[in-house]
Design an enzyme around this catalytic site. Structure first.
Site, mmCIF file in Angstrom:
data_model
loop_
_atom_site.group_PDB
_atom_site.id
_atom_site.type_symbol
_atom_site.label_atom_id
_atom_site.label_comp_id
_atom_site.label_asym_id
_atom_site.label_seq_id
_atom_site.Cartn_x
_atom_site.Cartn_y
_atom_site.Cartn_z
ATOM 1 N N HIS A 22 -12.132 6.117 2.808
ATOM 2 C CA HIS A 22 -12.773 5.284 1.796
ATOM 3 C C HIS A 22 -13.844 6.048 1.028
ATOM 4 C CE1 HIS A 22 -14.563 4.134 5.738
ATOM 5 N NE2 HIS A 22 -15.649 4.461 5.094
ATOM 6 N N ARG A 24 -9.827 -4.264 -5.086
ATOM 7 C CA ARG A 24 -10.086 -4.059 -3.648
ATOM 8 C C ARG A 24 -11.524 -4.500 -3.398
ATOM 9 N NH1 ARG A 24 -6.894 0.998 -4.529
ATOM 10 N NH2 ARG A 24 -5.148 0.962 -3.078
ATOM 11 N N ARG A 54 -8.240 -9.414 -4.391
ATOM 12 C CA ARG A 54 -7.732 -9.375 -3.013
ATOM 13 C C ARG A 54 -8.865 -9.696 -2.063
ATOM 14 N NH1 ARG A 54 -5.252 -3.935 -0.549
ATOM 15 N NH2 ARG A 54 -7.414 -3.265 -0.368
ATOM 16 N N GLU A 66 3.255 -6.007 3.123
ATOM 17 C CA GLU A 66 2.882 -4.691 3.657
ATOM 18 C C GLU A 66 3.431 -4.468 5.067
ATOM 19 O OE1 GLU A 66 -1.300 -3.478 2.044
ATOM 20 O OE2 GLU A 66 -1.527 -5.454 2.942
ATOM 21 N N ASN A 124 1.806 1.424 0.194
ATOM 22 C CA ASN A 124 1.097 2.409 1.034
ATOM 23 C C ASN A 124 1.191 1.983 2.497
ATOM 24 O OD1 ASN A 124 0.358 3.309 -1.457
ATOM 25 N ND2 ASN A 124 -1.775 2.655 -1.314
ATOM 26 N N ASP A 125 0.907 0.706 2.733
ATOM 27 C CA ASP A 125 0.984 0.202 4.105
ATOM 28 C C ASP A 125 2.424 -0.106 4.509
ATOM 29 O OD1 ASP A 125 -1.505 0.078 5.512
ATOM 30 O OD2 ASP A 125 -2.214 -1.217 3.904
ATOM 31 N N ARG A 175 -0.337 6.813 7.639
ATOM 32 C CA ARG A 175 -0.446 7.365 6.287
ATOM 33 C C ARG A 175 -1.589 8.358 6.137
ATOM 34 N NH1 ARG A 175 -2.620 1.867 3.066
ATOM 35 N NH2 ARG A 175 -4.138 3.022 1.872
ATOM 36 N N CYS A 211 1.865 -2.653 -6.103
ATOM 37 C CA CYS A 211 0.510 -2.134 -6.327
ATOM 38 C C CYS A 211 0.217 -0.915 -5.459
ATOM 39 C CB CYS A 211 -0.538 -3.215 -6.091
ATOM 40 S SG CYS A 211 -0.609 -3.773 -4.400
#
Ligand code: PEP
Ligand code: MG
Length: 751
Positions: free
Chosen positions: A373, A479, A515, A614, A637-638, A648, A685
């Site tokens: 992050h 996010r 989200r 996901e 991604n997930d 990942r 996304c």
């Protein structure tokens, strides 16, 4: 060009083993070997990279043709560049034009750009990685099948010799007196990975390493100072911190809240200033008194059993440094990190923000991952940043002039005039491009006229301007976790409402998808410890965290609903694994709407409610979920991570993270079909929307909405404009029938 004679070459390599006996050192042996090989292959360049077990990197150990000064300094991780890829995939790679291979890595300063043809062969002993042998030539398509065979044969021969040589050299070196140890070339640059693109020039500030020494240096200052000087320094420090806080609030209001809180608290703590005053009154020179009390606080914090206090050590050092500079009437700008390139073993998101507030020029992280992050935040803050794993070279010191090329992941140490001049031109060019109007249209159509909607993923409020400049039609994913991650505590409903309102207002009625909190996994909240999870990605994260912490979830939902009082909003739940999860989350939204109704607080009564797909379990239930939700958004991604059971963030197994795996393709198609049957929108996304092969496949599946990091929007718009959606559909149907990854790669021309 003389004729290549591979038979001749294979005969000659038999000499290589004997060559070692005549060599004075491993280096000497490798040097001679590269020149023999280059000569016999009639190639302009031959280089040998050796694999270092302890660092896990390939190091250039000998070269014929490239800049000899690069020997010992160029380092590549397995998988990095064509050379790294050859080692990682344990196969020879032969390219007509190396620079066109998507994996090609430009290594600055070794004059490699002149050479087009690229042949890299791993040197293996059994399964043990020894290194990589590389041949290059200016003439494109120079190497053929026979060259590949020849170089493989040489690599086979070299493997055992080098391993033995390495062992022998190790024994000799251990036996040698330390003063005889060969001196290592001082690296002029360090090669790492790009975390956040950009270029920066500035002096080094090493955070968390030598600040203690920097503080003690003030003890030696001979200028007499008084108690009044200390009071003046206290006031100046407070004013500067308030100004920094305000500046940050103007630029990054969503994450700025109380970021200098700890500094100000200590500054105003009567015990802190009282202790300094007492020492001064008792005759200690003020600079010594401040330094002593700051160190007392550093020790107190560093040895605290409370991890949140331990995190504040950097703040105390930072404050002490600033206070001492003010006490000695130095230019206050010196206390800032303005224009500095920060070297840090690791950084918390809040620390990164403080550095951004002080306008640091660039960041070099010595540990972490490019998907952490802090990395995501650096990209949103647009601070050039690189990750260079491992220790710094010994001669590295505070104030060293540096140049950071975060596009290439390179840190130049004391760059020469030539390097500086060429980077000045690049920096100017970059500034010029930033001011140009981007080449992107407000609406996107495929080659056969199908309307496609392109949205932006954002992390901070400051991302919105950039997204709108690149003509994002809306926000497909906000996010919301960053304001939570950088604070010391959960942001209040009011604070959240202010942030969400600014997004919604700025979008002026365009679509906004908020989200709900997606913490956990690699985005832990320091103030809400979830226990020691062995598998945090499978732990208490995302919607599970929200459902377990209902008060926090309700606060966030209320803030979102209030922000949408006069605008349409879409609320999306991450990591939904069952219809039950979704229905449960939806019932809490309905409860919040009822509550806000009864409290007469203006709010949105009818938000669209959707979920992120996901998890494999969500794919299996997708038809049922589609009947319940207003929209779907595929978080690839997930999804890929969970479908293939491949972490990942784990570089070691990155080759197993295959977006075009047939199981993933079929899942994506199934999700698109389920949404189509239910008459709801399904967007993508995750990052694969920016991958050209996958984009065409997704268009062929019927996906018409994509949400990506804004910088990809122009590229995606162009590709969509070149794609005929009907043809893409045919292509997708064919790809779905394939069962092998390799067949899909051939068919979609991947790699
Ligand atoms: C995803 O998983 O694809 C996604 C977009 O969410 P994040 O990257 O925030 O996990
Ligand atoms: Mg996700």
């Amino acid at each position: 060009m003389p004729r290549k004679d591979n038979v001749d070459l294979i005969c000659d390599i038999a000499e290589l083993a004997g060559l070692f006996e005549r060599s004075s050192s491993l280096e000497d042996f490798l040097d001679t070997a590269t020149s023999i090989i280059a000569w016999h292959m009639k190639a302009a360049v031959c280089s040998i990279y050796l694999y270092e077990e302890d660092t896990g990197e390939l190091v250039l150990r000998a070269t014929q043709g490239l800049d000899p000064a690069a020997v010992g300094t160029v380092r590549l991780a397995p998988g990095e560049g064509i050379t790294g890829l050859a080692l990682k995939e344990l196969r020879p790679i032969c390219e007509e034009r190396g620079s066109r291979n998507p994996g090609f890595k430009h290594i600055p300063g070794i004059r490699e750009e002149e050479y087009e043809a690229f042949l890299a062969v791993p040197i293996l002993r059994g399964l043990t990685r020894v290194g990589v042998l590389v041949a290059q030539d200016p003439q494109p398509n120079y190497f053929d099948e026979n060259d590949v065979k020849a170089l493989r044969a040489i690599a086979g021969q070299l493997a055992t010799t080098i391993e033995n040589a390495n062992l022998l050299m190790g024994i000799h070196q251990a036996a040698r007196a330390p003063e005889e140890e060969p001196s290592r070339a001082q690296p002029r640059f360090l090669q790492g990975k790009s975390v956040s693109e950009g270029l920066a020039k500035g002096k080094a500030s090493i955070i968390g390493m030598i600040d203690d020494e920097a503080l003690r240096a003030f003890d030696e200052d001979p200028t007499p100072r008084t108690l009044d000087d200390f009071h003046r320094a206290l006031q100046e420090t407070e004013d500067q911190l308030a100004a920094l806080q305000q500046d940050l609030e103007e630029r990054l209001s969503d994450v700025a809240s109380l970021i200098f809180n700890a500094h100000l608290l200590i500054l105003k703590d009567a015990e802190f200033s009282g202790a300094v005053e007492r020492m001064i009154r008792e005759g200690t020179p003020p600079q010594k008194a401040v330094s002593a009390i700051v160190h007392r606080y550093i020790n107190l914090f560093a040895n605290s059993s409370n991890p949140r206090l331990r995190e504040k050590v950097l703040d105390v050092k930072d404050l002490g440094h600033r206070l001492l500079l003010n006490l000695m009437s130095h230019d206050p700008a010196l206390a800032d990190y303005e224009g500095r390139i920060i070297i840090a073993a690791e950084l918390l998101p809040s620390e990164l923000l403080k550095l951004a507030a002080q306008r640091a020029a660039g960041i070099v992280l010595l540990s972490g991952s490019t998907t952490s992050h802090v990395a995501v935040l650096a990209r949103s803050l647009r601070i050039p940043a690189v990750l260079i794993e491992g220790a710094l070279p010994l001669e590295f010191a505070e104030d060293k002039p540096l140049l950071l090329d975060a596009n290439q992941g390179t840190l130049y140490i004391e760059p020469g005039d030539e390097v500086l001049a060429s980077y000045d031109r690049l920096i100017d060019e970059q500034k010029r491009i930033e001011h140009l109007e981007p080449q992107v249209e407000p609406e996107t159509y495929s080659a056969d006229g199908v309307r496609i909607r392109l949205f932006a993923n954002i992390n901070l409020l400051s991302d919105i301007d950039y997204a709108l400049r690149l003509k994002a039609e809306g926000i497909g994913l906000y996010r919301s976790e960053f304001p939570f991650i950088v604070r010391d505590n959960f942001p209040s409903e009011e604070e959240q409402c202010r942030i969400y309102s600014r997004i919604v207002k700025r979008l002026e009625g365009a679509s906004v998808t908020l989200r709900t909190l997606d913490v956990g996994g690699d985005k832990a909240l320091p103030y809400a410890p979830s226990g020691n999870e062995a598998n945090p990605f499978l732990g208490l994260r995302a919607i599970r965290f929200s459902l377990r912490n209902r008060a926090i979830f309700e606060q966030q939902l209320r803030a979102m609903l209030r922000a949408g009082a006069h605008h349409p909003i879409r609320i999306m739940f991450p990591l939904i694994s069952s219809v039950d999860d979704f229905v449960h989350a939806r019932s809490i939204v309905q409860h919040c709407i009822k509550e806000l109704d009864s409290e007469n607080i203006p709010h949105n009564n009818d938000p669209q409610l959707g979920l992120m797909v996901e998890l494999p379990s969500a794919v299996e239930m997708i038809e049922d979920l589609s009947r319940n939700a207003d929209f779907l958004s595929i978080g690839t991604n997930d999804l890929i991570q969970h479908m293939l059971a491949v972490d990942r963030t784990n570089e070691e197994i990155a080759d197993l993270y295959v977006p075009h795996h047939p199981a993933v393709l079929r899942a994506l198609h199934r999700i698109a079909e389920a949404a189509r049957s239910a008459g709801i929108d399904a967007s993508v996304c995750g990052d694969i929307a920016a991958n050209p092969h996958m984009l065409v496949f997704l268009l062929g599946c019927g996906i018409r909405t994509f949400s990506v990091d804004a910088r990809y929007l122009p590229r995606i718009q162009k590709l969509v404009g070149q794609t005929d959606v009907r043809q893409a559909h045919e292509k997708t149907l064919h790809a779905l029938r394939l069962t092998r990854i390799s067949d899909i790669e051939d068919y979609l021309a991947i790699k």
